[in-house]
Design an enzyme around this catalytic site. Structure first.
Site, PDB file in Angstrom:
ATOM      1  NE  ARG A  50      27.648  -6.042   6.937  1.00 24.66           N
ATOM      2  CZ  ARG A  50      26.580  -5.634   6.263  1.00 24.66           C
ATOM      3  NH1 ARG A  50      26.669  -4.608   5.437  1.00 24.66           N
ATOM      4  NH2 ARG A  50      25.423  -6.244   6.420  1.00 24.66           N
ATOM      5  CB  VAL A  51      31.671  -7.867   2.466  1.00 26.26           C
ATOM      6  CG1 VAL A  51      30.891  -8.045   1.169  1.00 26.26           C
ATOM      7  CG2 VAL A  51      33.018  -7.211   2.186  1.00 26.26           C
ATOM      8  CG  ASP A  72      22.405  -8.605   1.344  1.00 31.48           C
ATOM      9  OD1 ASP A  72      22.768  -7.471   1.708  1.00 31.48           O
ATOM     10  OD2 ASP A  72      21.238  -8.868   1.027  1.00 31.48           O
ATOM     11  N   GLY A 106      17.446  -5.785   3.463  1.00 26.85           N
ATOM     12  CA  GLY A 106      17.242  -6.160   4.860  1.00 26.85           C
ATOM     13  C   GLY A 106      18.548  -6.462   5.554  1.00 26.85           C
ATOM     14  CG  ASP A 107      20.347  -8.622   9.585  1.00 22.02           C
ATOM     15  OD1 ASP A 107      21.520  -8.527   9.161  1.00 22.02           O
ATOM     16  OD2 ASP A 107      20.086  -8.916  10.767  1.00 22.02           O
ATOM     17  N   GLY A 108      21.473  -8.024   5.796  1.00 21.80           N
ATOM     18  CA  GLY A 108      22.296  -8.783   4.869  1.00 21.80           C
ATOM     19  C   GLY A 108      23.140  -9.845   5.528  1.00 21.80           C
ATOM     20  CB  THR A 161      20.444  -3.000  -0.578  1.00 20.81           C
ATOM     21  OG1 THR A 161      21.325  -3.448   0.455  1.00 20.81           O
ATOM     22  CG2 THR A 161      21.103  -3.229  -1.923  1.00 20.81           C
TER      23      THR A 161
END
Length: 383
Positions: free
Chosen positions: A276-277, A279, A300-302, A248
């Protein structure tokens, strides 16, 4: 010295102290910063997205008084969308399981605490501008899917536009040839190598296979049933997340008046399950800002990070008196204690312009530009 003289001295001292206090407040609040040597305006962004930072800086530092923090965030994130930063921002990247690219974006005004966001938006390439339209022209915070598309187009953004690119479609085709691995499914059994999938009870499935093997072979090594060899076909997951497949742009701007705005834009996780949504459009997760305190941006890994709202945590920690470095580390460590293998990072900047970053699972970089710098500086943060 007579009493009148002493009174005059006291008055002069009082006036002097008042002026000093006034100048200090100006430095903190961002007004009149040039006169007191402050560093505002200021732009901070995840990753070495220099062109995005320069685009925001051009708006917020303009000689005619400078644009607002909100306008600068829109300019900066829009530049990243056009440039398709790292293939993870804007159109043309991160295909989902159907090969389609969709966009998530958020913008927040730290003066009013207003927020606009779009999620899983199709056929409109301007994610951050769509988010601002939600903030400016609706009483809502978040619009999703095709209805977000309809809203954005009705408000004047170009569309419908195919958000895929030859590169994203090639990436998707190669993934399909690799039997749709890796992916984001868990505890499922596929009808074929690429689905459709049906849910299973993992414990029952293991027990059933164990009995079949023991019945046919007269026994089996228990360790084998606890290994990844058996679990992998029905519990697949992405084993490696980096900035090129799960990223992001998150940006914070402090303008000449000391007002704060934050924004994010992303095309989400590569090969995500459609719908999928992450962060990116979630307030307090990918970014958060408050004029009274400061701002935060995350990457990162939302799917993990959004469970903790790390940027909200950072800002609230700074509100309670933590320095940016301690607030950033605390937010990341809270996630790491629950998910030791997660990959992510945050930057924190307080209302005085002090900034810091923290990360886990990868080496993180964020970009900064303020009035004391000749160009963008990239800060490296190690796990």
């Amino acid at each position: 010295m007579d009493s009148m003289g002493r009174s005059s001295v006291r008055l002069l001292v009082a006036v002097g102290l008042l002026l000093l206090r006034f100048n200090w407040c100006l430095a903190v609040d961002g007004g009149g910063v040039a006169e007191v040597g402050g560093a505002f305006p200021m732009v901070v962004s995840t990753w070495p997205f220099r062109e995005a930072v320069r685009a925001a800086w051009e708006v917020v530092s303009a000689s005619d008084g400078g644009g607002s923090a909100v306008d600068a965030v829109v300019a900066g994130c829009s530049a990243c969308e056009v440039l398709r930063c790292d293939g993870t921002v804007g159109p043309g990247g991160s295909p989902d399981e159907n090969g389609e690219t969709t966009l998530d974006a958020l913008i927040m005004n730290g003066a009013t605490m207003e927020i606009g966001a779009v999620a899983a938006m199709r056929y409109v390439k301007d994610g951050i501008k769509a988010a601002k339209l939600v903030m400016d022209h609706s009483l809502h915070t978040l619009l999703v899917g095709e209805k977000a598309t309809d809203f954005a187009i009705s408000m004047g953004l170009p569309g419908p536009i195919n958000l895929s690119s030859p590169e994203s479609l090639e990436k998707w085709a190669n993934w399909r040839q690799n039997h749709c691995q890796p992916n984001f499914w868990k505890n499922v059994a596929p009808a074929g190598s690429c689905g459709p999938y049906r849910p299973i009870n993992l414990a029952q499935a293991l027990d059933s296979v164990k009995h079949e093997v023991e019945g046919s072979q007269g026994g089996v090594c228990q360790d084998w049933f606890q290994s990844d060899n058996l679990l992998e076909p029905i519990n697949s997951h992405l084993k490696f997340i980096d900035r090129h497949n799960h990223d992001t742009i998150s940006m914070a701007v402090i303008d000449k008046m000391g007002h704060i705005a934050v924004g994010t834009s992303t095309n989400g996780a590569t090969f995500k399950i459609p719908g999928r949504v992450g962060d990116g459009p979630i307030p307090g997760s990918s970014s958060y800002g408050d004029d009274e305190v400061g701002a935060c941006g995350a990457s990162g890994d939302g799917d993990i990070m959004m469970r903790f709202l790390p940027c909200y945590q950072v800002v609230e920690s700074m509100r309670r008196g933590m320095e940016p470095q301690d607030a950033a580390r605390d937010a990341i460590s809270r996630i790491a204690r629950k998910y030791p293998d997660f990959v992510g990072a945050v930057f924190a900047v307080n209302r005085k312009g002090v900034h810091a970053g923290a990360c886990h699972g990868w080496t993180f970089q964020y970009s900064v530009m303020n009035s004391s710098m000749h160009d963008v500086e990239v800060i490296t943060v190690y796990p």
